[in-house]
Design an enzyme around this catalytic site. Sequence first.
Site, PDB file in Angstrom:
ATOM      1  N   GLU A 286      42.210  47.007  36.436  1.00  0.00           N
ATOM      2  CA  GLU A 286      41.755  45.615  36.245  1.00  0.00           C
ATOM      3  C   GLU A 286      41.492  45.052  37.631  1.00  0.00           C
ATOM      4  O   GLU A 286      42.418  44.974  38.444  1.00  0.00           O
ATOM      5  CB  GLU A 286      42.864  44.772  35.596  1.00  0.00           C
ATOM      6  CG  GLU A 286      43.503  45.386  34.371  1.00  0.00           C
ATOM      7  CD  GLU A 286      42.726  45.134  33.106  1.00  0.00           C
ATOM      8  OE1 GLU A 286      41.761  44.355  33.163  1.00  0.00           O
ATOM      9  OE2 GLU A 286      43.067  45.733  32.088  1.00  0.00           O
ATOM     10  N   CYS A 320      42.667  35.962  39.283  1.00  0.00           N
ATOM     11  CA  CYS A 320      41.425  36.719  39.089  1.00  0.00           C
ATOM     12  C   CYS A 320      40.503  35.950  38.167  1.00  0.00           C
ATOM     13  O   CYS A 320      39.293  36.101  38.222  1.00  0.00           O
ATOM     14  CB  CYS A 320      41.738  38.089  38.525  1.00  0.00           C
ATOM     15  SG  CYS A 320      42.830  38.003  37.131  1.00  0.00           S
TER      16      CYS A 320
END
Length: 522
Positions: A286, A320
């Site tokens: 990720e 993020c």
Amino acid sequence: MFKNQALTDFTIEKNRAAMRRALDDLERSLRTAPLKAFPIVEGQELTTAVSFRREDPSTESRAVALTSFAGVAEVERALVGLSRGAAAWRSTAFSRRAEIVRRAAALMRERHFELCAVINMEAGKPWREADADVAEAIDFCEFYADEMLRLGPPFKTMEIAGEENHYFYQPRGICAVISPWNFPLAIACGMAAAALVTGNCVVLKPAEQTSLTAYYLAKIFLDAGIPSNAFAFLPGWGEEVGQALVESPLVDMICFTGSKAVGLQIIRSAAQVRADQQSVKKVVAELGGKNAIIVDDDADLDEAIKGVLYSAFGFAGQKCSACSRLIVVGSAYEPFLARLKEAAADIISGPASDPATLLGPVIDRESRDRILQTIARAQARHTALFVGTPHGGGYFVPAAIFRDVAPDAEIWREEIFGPVLAACQAENFEQALKLANDSQYALTGAVFSRSPAHIEAARNGFRVGNLYINRGCTGALVGRQPFGGFKMSGVGSKAGGVDYLVQFMEPRTVTENTMRRGFAPE
Ligand code: NAD
């Protein structure tokens, strides 16, 4: 039935007092010495020759943690230990594994404010963000425990006369979990809990900066009943311990969350087959984001201001999912920017321990210097709409907003991971969507609009992993908004979603020809 852990309401005095008490307790113990953290291998805490000092990013001068860092020798020792424990953990009933992971959630719930205080001081996460971090960790454990009960029993593929076909999952083996600092509990916990509940042995290598929070997590897993030869904890340098794990022939799977650069390097390195390696390494990675919010010309501007401010500047933009690009359609551009500038002036910057703080410190000195340099370069190249005054003392940077930023600009394209927002005007909604999609990342995005046609166009055409309509682009909840992106934002299924656990397992089928039962050939 899974339910999200409720976030703490800090407007209630009792809750504020509980958090204050936990912070006071931590502060008192830090007056004597920083807290210590150690690698844990086969249930034993190891003291090594290298120790890492972590300071409180809100004050810079106060040491919060002193962690013994593992090295390559500890990696080898941990992996050999886990290889010995793998068969027993793999054969432990999936319902028992789920029970243990659920117990870890219960322990975190009991120690909620203590964990919030550690995260607050080690990562510089303001109250609300630290609370959400703990809640998400609890959610991951409980959601994945439920998921394992769903996926655990073998099932029949099709009903065919004379044949029985069973489909079931087995764990991959040893999983190296390599986690970032920005969700120091939740992300480390989610990746590790998923790997453990599916029957893999786990080595957890946390981000250097948040080794103490991860040490709390490691002890919680062991206290909950994860066998000591199914779980090892290896705080250490990424380039040393992380890399050694990625390269080891004993590691079957790598579950990584972090930057694009490190993630791509891990994918490259894991693709090389070493002597004695038994399996093709699976990598789940990720990575980053460069997330856009579109404000349409008919949007509710009050809602949009709130959504943009919190998405861009909450936890100093170090998520993020944070918004770092703002696209405003047509005539709304000037009025929206005028109000955004006013609202930005009210952002409260301060130490993470102050409950009023929205913009706390960034993670470390290196990050602060890098973000300040980015802001200075942007000031030379673009028109600043707003640059705040950073709080003094720790690793603080100002909130910064730049206007009329062209789509080829550094601050439009590169992930900064700080409170820096680049804004531009789009002629119409269609162009706004084009601008939003023009990124190598595809993680989150949001649209504020009252137009059903534009909302429909965004649903289909705003191509990101997590799209939000008429709300900000951060704050995904486990189970409700399974989280993760595509393009350069990573490879793998969404965390907190129904496909996540399957990545940690290999499916097998067994077919039996039942027609022949009782038939004895001559
Ligand atoms: P990072 O990539 O610097 O570090 C992540 C982890 O990798 C750390 O544990 C680090 O020690 C380790 N590491 C570093 N070099 C390594 C190497 N050569 N081999 C193996 N491991 C190595 O990232 P960070 O600064 O901790 O986190 C911020 C980044 O994480 C941002 O890019 C952010 O977008 C991303 N992130 C993504 C998600 C998501 O779900 N997509 C969530 C959180 C953070």
